[in-house]
Write an enzyme that holds these catalytic residues in place. Sequence first.
Site, PDB file in Angstrom:
ATOM      1  N   CYS A  66      18.929   1.218   6.941  1.00 17.68           N
ATOM      2  CA  CYS A  66      19.861   0.555   7.855  1.00 17.68           C
ATOM      3  C   CYS A  66      21.014   1.488   8.172  1.00 17.68           C
ATOM      4  CB  CYS A  66      20.401  -0.720   7.215  1.00 17.68           C
ATOM      5  SG  CYS A  66      21.296  -0.362   5.696  1.00 17.68           S
ATOM      6  N   CYS A  69      23.159   2.284   5.117  1.00 18.73           N
ATOM      7  CA  CYS A  69      22.584   3.236   4.162  1.00 18.73           C
ATOM      8  C   CYS A  69      22.771   4.650   4.681  1.00 18.73           C
ATOM      9  CB  CYS A  69      21.086   3.030   4.000  1.00 18.73           C
ATOM     10  SG  CYS A  69      20.535   1.358   3.977  1.00 18.73           S
ATOM     11  N   ASP A 472     -13.871   2.842  -3.652  1.00 15.62           N
ATOM     12  CA  ASP A 472     -13.718   3.405  -4.985  1.00 15.62           C
ATOM     13  C   ASP A 472     -13.153   2.261  -5.833  1.00 15.62           C
ATOM     14  OD1 ASP A 472     -13.172   5.217  -7.120  1.00 15.62           O
ATOM     15  OD2 ASP A 472     -11.081   5.195  -6.486  1.00 15.62           O
ATOM     16  N   ASP A 654      -8.864   6.633  -3.544  1.00  7.87           N
ATOM     17  CA  ASP A 654      -7.542   7.175  -3.824  1.00  7.87           C
ATOM     18  C   ASP A 654      -7.580   8.404  -4.717  1.00  7.87           C
ATOM     19  OD1 ASP A 654      -8.212   5.879  -6.217  1.00  7.87           O
ATOM     20  OD2 ASP A 654      -6.091   5.779  -6.745  1.00  7.87           O
ATOM     21  N   ASP A 658     -12.327  11.334  -5.128  1.00 11.25           N
ATOM     22  CA  ASP A 658     -12.801  10.708  -3.897  1.00 11.25           C
ATOM     23  C   ASP A 658     -12.551  11.590  -2.681  1.00 11.25           C
ATOM     24  OD1 ASP A 658     -13.497   8.275  -5.159  1.00 11.25           O
ATOM     25  OD2 ASP A 658     -11.386   7.727  -5.194  1.00 11.25           O
TER      26      ASP A 658
END
Lengths: 763, 53
Positions: A66, A69, A472, A654, A658
Site C-alpha cells: 500500500c 508501506c 507430483d 514442485d 520434477d
Amino acid sequence: MDRPGALSESETSAAYSTGNTASAGSSACCTMRAAATSPALGGAAKAASIPPALQTVTLAVENMVCGGCMRKVEQALIAAPGVASARANLSAKRVTVVFADRQEAGAMRLIDTLAGVGFRAAELAPEAIEAGRDDSRRFLARVAVAGFAAMNIMLFSVSVWAGSEAGDPIHKLFFWLSAAIALPTVAYAGQPFYSSAWAALKRGRLNMDVPISLAIILSATMSLYQTIRGGDQVYFDASVTLLFFLLIGRYLDQRVRTRARGAAENILSLKAQWAYVIASDGSVERLPSRLVEPGMRIAVAAGERFPADGVIVHGTTSIDESLITGETMPRQTGINATVYAGSVNLGAPVEMEARAAEADTLLAQIARLMETAEQARGRYVRLADRAAQFYAPAVHTLAALAFIGWMFAGAGWEYSLTIAIAVLIITCPCALALAVPAVQVAASARLFDRGILLKAADGLERLAETGIAVFDKTGTLTAGVPSLANGAAIGDADLRAAAALASLSRHPYAQAVVAAAKQRFGSVQAASGVEEATGAGLRRVTEAGEERLGSASWCAVPQALADSASLWYVRPGSAPLAFQFEDKLREDAAQAIAALRRAQYRILLLSGDRSEAVAAAAEAAGISDWHAALKPQEKIERIEALKAQGHRVLMVGDGLNDAPALAAANASVSPSTAADVSQTASDAVFQGSKLMAVVELLATARKTRSMAFQNFAIAIGYNMLFVPLAVAGLVTPLIAAIAMSTSSIIVTVNALRLRTAKLELAS
Amino acid sequence: MTSLAWLVPIALGLGGLGLAAFLWALQSGQYEDLEGAAYRALEDEPPAPSERR
C-alpha cells in the site's frame, strides 16, 4: 583476517554491477538522474563521499502493498547510513537504493533494516532487474507516436471526406501533410512487426506479422504514389490507425508478461538463502547463496536450508530432501555425504563444502534431462501463427486474383493495383492479429489477480490443449510438511508435555507436534533444560525423572512396537506414547482432482516417495492411477510415453526431481514454494495453499482458447462482409477506415469480458 | 482559406506538444510505477530532498 572485506567485495560484484548496466542503457535514466541530482540536493556533506560511478541495488520487498508501506520502506532506507536515495516501485514491489557510501550500507544491511520495520526483502539478481523494462518503454513510445499520427492524419482525412472537391489544391495539401506524418511513423512505429515478419520469412515460415507488415508498407507506398500522382485513393489514415491498434495490443501483451515475470523473479529472490561462508581463518561472512563458489566452506545451522550443492565436511545430521527427491522421510547423513541446495538441515549444525555439480550427481543428471526436454518444447507453433499460415496465403492469392481479374477486365494496371491493395488493406488481419493477444492480456490479468503468474507467452494455449494431468505428491498434492495423524488418541496432558519438549526442535515431526498442540490449546509453553541429540530426539530431566521425545530407540521402545510409529514420547511412570504422522493433502486437493476429473482429465500421480505414502495420498485425493519411487528419468519416460500416444500432458510438480518432467510435459505448473529450477521450468506459478488454482488456470486457459476462436470468427466475418466490396472496387478510404477500426474494437471488447467472467472448468 | 495556414500548424503543433510531453514523461520514468504514483499524490509531507528528481 585472511580475506579482508570479503563481504563488501562480493557485494560489489553483485549489487554494483547493476549500476554499471544501468549507466550503459538509456533506461537507467531514473536511477541515474536520482544519482546525479541527489548529491546536490542532499547536501554537501554527502556529496564529498560519493564516488564518480554511483552504485545502486534493487531489492524485492514482499509485503509492500500500500501507499503507507511504500512510504515506510523509503523512509527506513533513506535513514539508513550510507544511503543517498531510495525509490520504491509499488507496482513491481521493488525498491531501488542509491548508495552514497557503499562501505557503510551493503545490501545485507538494508535488508536487515527493512526487516526491522517489518518488511521481508531480498536482493534481486542484476540480470532480473532490467529485463523487459527497456522493451516496455520503447513499445510505449511507439504507441504514442502512432497514436499522435493516427489522430492528426484522421483530422486531415475527415476534412477530405467531409466534402472538399477532388483536385482541390487544399485536398492535395492535406494528402501531402498526411504523407509527411505517416511515412516516418510507419518507418518508426512499425519496426516490431517488420523485424518479426522478416525473421519468420527468413526461416521460410509465415506468421501474423507478414500480412500485417505487407498491408502497412504497401498501403503507405501506394498512398504516397497516389499523392504524387494527384489521385484520391489515399489510405494513410487506414495504414496508421491499423498500426496504432496493433501496437496497443502488442504493448499490453508484453506488459502483462513482464509484470508476471517480475513477480516470479521476486518470489525466487525472496526464497534465496544466505550462506554463512567460513574463511580460512575461521571468521564467518554472510553471502547471498547465488554468490557461493565451489570450494567455499559453509556453516549450515539446524533448521536452515543448504544454500548450495556440496558435501558435508563436518558433523552429522538428518536432512529433509523432500524438495529434491519427493521423499518425505528425513535422511541421515554424515561426513562426505552429498547434499543439495534446497534441502533442509533438520538436526545439528554442520559444515559443508560447496562443490560444482559433478557428472554423476542427481543435479547434473537433472540438468542434462532438462536440456533435452526443453528443446522439444521450442517447436510449438502458436495459435495466431497457425491461423496466419492459412490466412496469409489466402489473402495474398485473393489480392493477386483481384489484380489479374481487373487487368483482364481492361481496367489498366494502376486501377487494378489500387483494387488489389484495397483488398489487402481490408483483409489485413487487424482484428485477427488482435484476436489472440487481446484475450491473452485479459486472461493474464485475471490470473494475476488470483495469484497465478503466467510466465510463458504461449503457456495458455498449451495448457488449454492438455488432456492428462500428472501430479507430483510431496509439496504439490500435499502441503509438504508432516502433520500429526493420531492426535485424537493423545490426551491433553500428554500432548501439552510433548509439545513443551518439541517446541525446542526444528525437526518437522517436532514442529508437527507443536502445531497440533497449538491448534488444541492456542499456545505452547516451551520447557526448560531440554537437550537435543541429533537424529535421535530430545530429553530433559525433571524431578520425577527423565522425559524423552524421539525415535523408538531413543525412547527405548520395545522392538515389537517400534515400527508402528515414527515418534515416541516417554515419561516416568507411563507407557511410551506413539505419535504418527502424515503428509497431509492440501485442503482442497480432493476437490481439485474431482473438478479435473469432471472436465474429463485423466489423472496420474507420479511420485519419488515410498509406495505406502503415495498409495495413501492417492486414495485420499481420489487418484486411482499412481506410481511410486520414480526417478526423474522415469517420470520423463512416462510423460514421453503418454505424449507418444498423442496425449497432451500437463505436469504439476514442485520438487527438483520434477523439473525435467515439468520441462518435458506439454504444459507445466508449479507452486511458488517449488524449487527454483522447477519454477523456472514451469509455464505458470501459483501462490497460496490452494490447489484449486490449477483448476482456475485450466478453466481460464480453455476459455481463452474458445474466446480466441470467437474473435477469429468475428474478424473473419468482417472480412467476408467487406472483401467482396473491395474486390468490386467499391471500397473508399473512408469505408476501409471504419471497417478496420470497428472490427478491432469489437474484438477487444469481447476479450475484456474474460477479466471478470465466472468460469467453470468444463470438458 | 488563409485560416488554414494558421489552423493546420496550430493543430499539429498542439498535438506534437502533447506527444513531446508524453515522451518526456516516459523517458523520465514517470510511467514506471503508476500504482505508487497514485499514492504519492496523496502524501502530505513533501518528498525528502534526496528522493526528489
